[in-house]
Design a protein around this motif. Structure first.
Motif, mmCIF file in Angstrom:
data_model
loop_
_atom_site.group_PDB
_atom_site.id
_atom_site.type_symbol
_atom_site.label_atom_id
_atom_site.label_comp_id
_atom_site.label_asym_id
_atom_site.label_seq_id
_atom_site.Cartn_x
_atom_site.Cartn_y
_atom_site.Cartn_z
ATOM 1 N N LYS A 158 -4.849 1.414 -13.496
ATOM 2 C CA LYS A 158 -5.543 1.168 -12.237
ATOM 3 C C LYS A 158 -4.958 2.123 -11.261
ATOM 4 C CE LYS A 158 -7.268 -3.640 -12.771
ATOM 5 N NZ LYS A 158 -7.268 -4.958 -12.367
ATOM 6 N N GLN A 159 -3.614 2.165 -10.871
ATOM 7 C CA GLN A 159 -3.012 3.000 -10.234
ATOM 8 C C GLN A 159 -3.278 4.454 -10.269
ATOM 9 O OE1 GLN A 159 -1.719 1.051 -7.582
ATOM 10 N NE2 GLN A 159 -2.396 -0.384 -8.879
ATOM 11 N N ILE A 160 -3.401 5.119 -11.499
ATOM 12 C CA ILE A 160 -3.618 6.375 -11.843
ATOM 13 C C ILE A 160 -5.085 6.604 -11.638
ATOM 14 C CG2 ILE A 160 -3.867 7.972 -13.870
ATOM 15 C CD1 ILE A 160 -1.612 6.331 -15.237
ATOM 16 N N LYS A 161 -5.946 6.023 -11.782
ATOM 17 C CA LYS A 161 -7.369 6.136 -11.397
ATOM 18 C C LYS A 161 -7.686 6.082 -10.071
ATOM 19 C CE LYS A 161 -9.372 3.742 -15.709
ATOM 20 N NZ LYS A 161 -10.153 2.573 -16.470
ATOM 21 N N SER A 162 -6.937 5.356 -9.311
ATOM 22 C CA SER A 162 -6.927 5.565 -7.789
ATOM 23 C C SER A 162 -6.439 6.556 -7.260
ATOM 24 C CB SER A 162 -6.386 4.350 -7.227
ATOM 25 O OG SER A 162 -5.044 4.218 -7.432
ATOM 26 N N GLY A 163 -5.907 7.539 -7.884
ATOM 27 C CA GLY A 163 -5.506 8.962 -7.696
ATOM 28 C C GLY A 163 -4.053 9.152 -7.234
ATOM 29 N N LEU A 164 -3.194 7.945 -7.618
ATOM 30 C CA LEU A 164 -1.756 7.973 -7.388
ATOM 31 C C LEU A 164 -1.077 8.726 -8.835
ATOM 32 C CD1 LEU A 164 -1.066 4.509 -6.057
ATOM 33 C CD2 LEU A 164 -1.283 6.464 -4.796
ATOM 34 N N GLU A 165 0.068 9.221 -8.357
ATOM 35 C CA GLU A 165 0.877 9.764 -9.445
ATOM 36 C C GLU A 165 2.131 8.860 -10.099
ATOM 37 O OE1 GLU A 165 3.593 13.993 -10.459
ATOM 38 O OE2 GLU A 165 2.700 13.636 -8.396
ATOM 39 N N ILE A 166 2.012 8.538 -11.081
ATOM 40 C CA ILE A 166 2.851 7.525 -11.764
ATOM 41 C C ILE A 166 3.839 8.181 -12.568
ATOM 42 C CG2 ILE A 166 2.990 5.476 -13.095
ATOM 43 C CD1 ILE A 166 1.499 5.236 -10.450
ATOM 44 N N VAL A 167 5.058 7.555 -12.366
ATOM 45 C CA VAL A 167 6.234 8.181 -13.309
ATOM 46 C C VAL A 167 6.797 7.371 -14.282
ATOM 47 C CG1 VAL A 167 8.817 8.755 -12.999
ATOM 48 C CG2 VAL A 167 7.217 9.137 -11.303
ATOM 49 N N TYR A 178 6.733 3.505 -12.043
ATOM 50 C CA TYR A 178 6.692 3.407 -10.502
ATOM 51 C C TYR A 178 5.547 4.387 -9.972
ATOM 52 C CZ TYR A 178 10.770 6.368 -11.328
ATOM 53 O OH TYR A 178 11.684 7.460 -11.414
ATOM 54 N N ARG A 179 5.334 4.500 -8.805
ATOM 55 C CA ARG A 179 4.745 5.451 -8.206
ATOM 56 C C ARG A 179 5.906 6.696 -7.608
ATOM 57 N NH1 ARG A 179 3.827 6.224 -2.898
ATOM 58 N NH2 ARG A 179 4.570 4.154 -2.682
ATOM 59 N N ARG A 180 5.173 7.954 -8.096
ATOM 60 C CA ARG A 180 5.973 8.896 -7.410
ATOM 61 C C ARG A 180 6.019 8.999 -5.886
ATOM 62 N NH1 ARG A 180 8.679 13.238 -9.678
ATOM 63 N NH2 ARG A 180 7.262 12.973 -11.640
ATOM 64 N N PRO A 181 6.909 9.151 -5.132
ATOM 65 C CA PRO A 181 6.871 9.310 -3.656
ATOM 66 C C PRO A 181 6.175 10.381 -3.012
ATOM 67 C CG PRO A 181 9.282 9.671 -4.139
ATOM 68 C CD PRO A 181 8.404 9.216 -5.682
ATOM 69 N N PHE A 182 5.563 10.102 -1.906
ATOM 70 C CA PHE A 182 4.960 11.505 -1.172
ATOM 71 C C PHE A 182 5.999 12.419 -0.665
ATOM 72 C CE2 PHE A 182 1.693 8.049 -0.814
ATOM 73 C CZ PHE A 182 0.905 8.620 -1.529
ATOM 74 N N GLU A 183 7.265 11.900 -0.544
ATOM 75 C CA GLU A 183 8.107 12.652 -0.031
ATOM 76 C C GLU A 183 9.567 12.175 -0.228
ATOM 77 O OE1 GLU A 183 8.423 11.114 4.660
ATOM 78 O OE2 GLU A 183 7.328 13.276 4.242
ATOM 79 N N GLY A 184 10.655 12.947 -0.227
ATOM 80 C CA GLY A 184 12.108 12.350 -0.532
ATOM 81 C C GLY A 184 12.262 12.133 -1.769
#
Length: 562
Positions: A158-167, A178-184
């Protein structure tokens, strides 16, 4: 997932046992569910193997929440059944707040007999300059690893379908997602992290670093289960309750890589929570850093102690015991190894010293070596007075004279007067009062009024201090009329459950003091809101300590519910 402040996170951990315990309490049946009332089959939380020895806190529920519900109720609260069923669901959901997972649909089908929450560190980078970034995890035991994995897979899809990059990261043979952070840097960024470990536990952490530290802790044998203090606590408590808690009172800045002997000397507090027909009953054990040279063979206090005769039955708050000087010395030694706790304790003491010129440890605690009692006396919704009764010691006269000097230095007048044939000493301030006469000229008369800010009097072997003349009159009248705290129904109900001989009490009647605490302590209102189901059902709260042997101090906590 946003990082939360350390105090709020710790509060959540402290109340989670009470929340789930109260939910289950109202569902216990009158069909003699002996196994549940006496505790679970687990002797200790298995998830302790993921918790570093230096972790500040760990709390565990050792029975499945559904088991609490399935046995009905132990008391006759049938008229409240529907309300209690509604209230238990938010408690379950709060365990997975900010995860996006639904307890009933996605967790309940595979959940086993343990839920453990652990605060791994109060600040991940150990730098106060950028604020506190607490690291914590929730461990859920699973009875069906396949279903657990399916739920996690669907969640991340579901997270991937919503456009988030998952590690997906393999670490020590375990797949972390987990979700890849936008920064850091990826390990230091806050993010929901999940892992299924050995088909036994599903772990949720708020940082990748926290999850990896949990796995390192297991394989390096640096976990809580390997701690001597933890094992000693298990032996002393003989756990078998529905909940368990372990709290490190030492230096939270230590790491597992530091000297193990130093870590092993940190004081700690352990708690085993059980269900009593009248409420929740917890046995606790405090393990101090060093072995004491002496053994205390007999408790120092009892229910019939004379000092309680001066405490009115309508007092909602009572602290009573013996040898305040020694208590403060022992307490100071414990908190001295934890800079955060020491600062928290010393701040109000320093504030009183700055405001009033009163050094509590030196001017009060130092001469109270016998019995003592501190209580609150309400007179109306806004006016509450304090009563302090202390057994006089050989240094009492000199110490009380010093208090008079401190009062004088603060601009108070010291004088004496008689009340109902008792001689009282008072610390007063004179204030002008203007009265208008009821005459044609409407003239005014200026008077001087003496306002007593503090009153004290010697009664036999005790010295009584109050913050008003009314409170002193009530304290002196209590013993004569038998209108004393030990005759209060709520306090008596607590005494029936607690050990008859002990080393003192802390008693709080929540029903009658709730408004006062919320009015006087705005922060307390936030605590109440964060654990509303708990406080809504709480009637009174009592702690009684007993039998200190070596470096181990036992105590009993009773939460009377309504």
């Amino acid at each position: 997932m946003k990082g939360r402040s350390f105090p709020k996170i710790l509060v959540i951990g402290l109340v989670v046992l009470g929340l789930l315990g109260i939910g289950g309490f109202y569902w216990l049946s009158g069909q003699n569910p002996t196994a549940l009332v006496t505790g679970s089959n687990k002797t200790a939380p298995e998830a302790a193997m993921f918790v570093p020895r230096t972790a500040p806190a760990m709390v565990s529920l050792l029975v499945n929440p559904d088991r609490l519900e399935s046995v009905g109720k132990i008391l006759t609260f049938s008229q409240k059944t529907n309300n209690n069923r509604i209230e238990l669901n938010p408690i379950k959901e709060s365990l997975l707040a900010n995860t996006g997972l639904n307890y009933g649909r996605e967790i309940q089908p595979w959940l086993g007999n343990e839920i453990t929450w652990a605060l791994v560190t109060p600040d991940l980078d150990r730098s106060p300059d950028n604020g506190e970034q607490p690291g914590y995890f929730v461990a859920l035991s699973t009875k069906n690893a396949q279903k657990s994995q399916e739920v996690l897979d669907r969640f991340w899809q579901k997270q991937i379908k919503s456009g988030l990059e998952i590690v997906e990261d393999q670490y020590r043979g375990v797949k972390l997602v987990y979700r890849r952070p936008f920064e850091g840097e990826v390990n230091d960024a806050p993010s929901l992290v999940t892992a299924l470990i050995n088909d036994r536990f599903v772990l949720f952490a708020n940082y990748p670093k926290v999850m990896k530290e949990a796995l390192n802790t297991v394989q390096a044998n640096l976990n809580l289960s390997q701690s001597d203090a933890y094992q000693k606590a298990l032996q002393e408590l003989k756990p078998g309750g529905v909940g368990f808690g372990y709290f490190n009172l030492g230096n939270w800045q230590l790491s597992n890589s530091e000297n193990q002997e130093l870590i092993s000397q940190q004081p700690s507090l352990a708690l085993s929570l059980g269900i009593n027909p009248k409420g929740l009953l917890a046995e606790t054990v405090l393990i101090t850093a060093l072995e004491a040279d002496t053994i205390n063979p007999s408790p120092a206090f009892s229910q019939s102690v004379e000092v309680l005769n001066y405490i009115s039955s309508n007092s909602p708050l009572l602290i009573a015991g013996k040898n305040l000087k020694q208590l403060w010395s022992d307490f100071s030694a414990i908190v001295s190894v934890n800079p955060s706790l020491e600062k928290f304790i010393n701040q109000p003491i320093e504030g009183i010293k700055t405001l009033w010129g009163l050094d509590l440890p030196q001017d009060i605690f130092n001469w109270v070596t016998g019995e003592y009692a501190l209580a609150v006396v309400p007179h109306d919704d806004e006016k509450w007075d304090w009563v302090f009764v202390a057994e006089r010691s050989e240094n009492a006269d000199q110490s009380i004279a010093n208090l008079d000097q401190i009062a004088t230095a603060q601009g108070y007048s010291v004088g004496s007067f008689t009340l109902n044939e008792n001689t009282l000493s008072a610390w007063t301030k004179l204030t002008p009062v203007v009265l208008e006469k009821k005459d044609k000229a409407k003239t005014k008369t200026r008077l001087i009024q003496a306002n007593a800010k503090g009153v004290h009097s010697t009664m036999g072997k005790y010295e009584i201090f109050t913050t008003s003349v009314e409170a002193m009159d009530e304290a002196l009248s209590a013993a004569k009329t038998a209108n004393i705290i030990t005759e209060d129904p709520d306090f008596k109900a607590s005494l029936d459950v607690l050990p008859e001989s002990n080393e003192g009490y802390f008693y709080l009647n929540w029903l009658t003091s709730r408004a006062f605490f919320n009015q006087q302590l705005p922060l307390f209102k936030l605590v109440e809101l964060s654990a509303k189901p708990f406080f809504d059902h709480l009637r009174s709260f009592t702690i009684s300590s007993r039998d200190r042997v070596g470096n181990v101090q036992h105590a009993t906590i009773f939460l009377r519910l309504r």
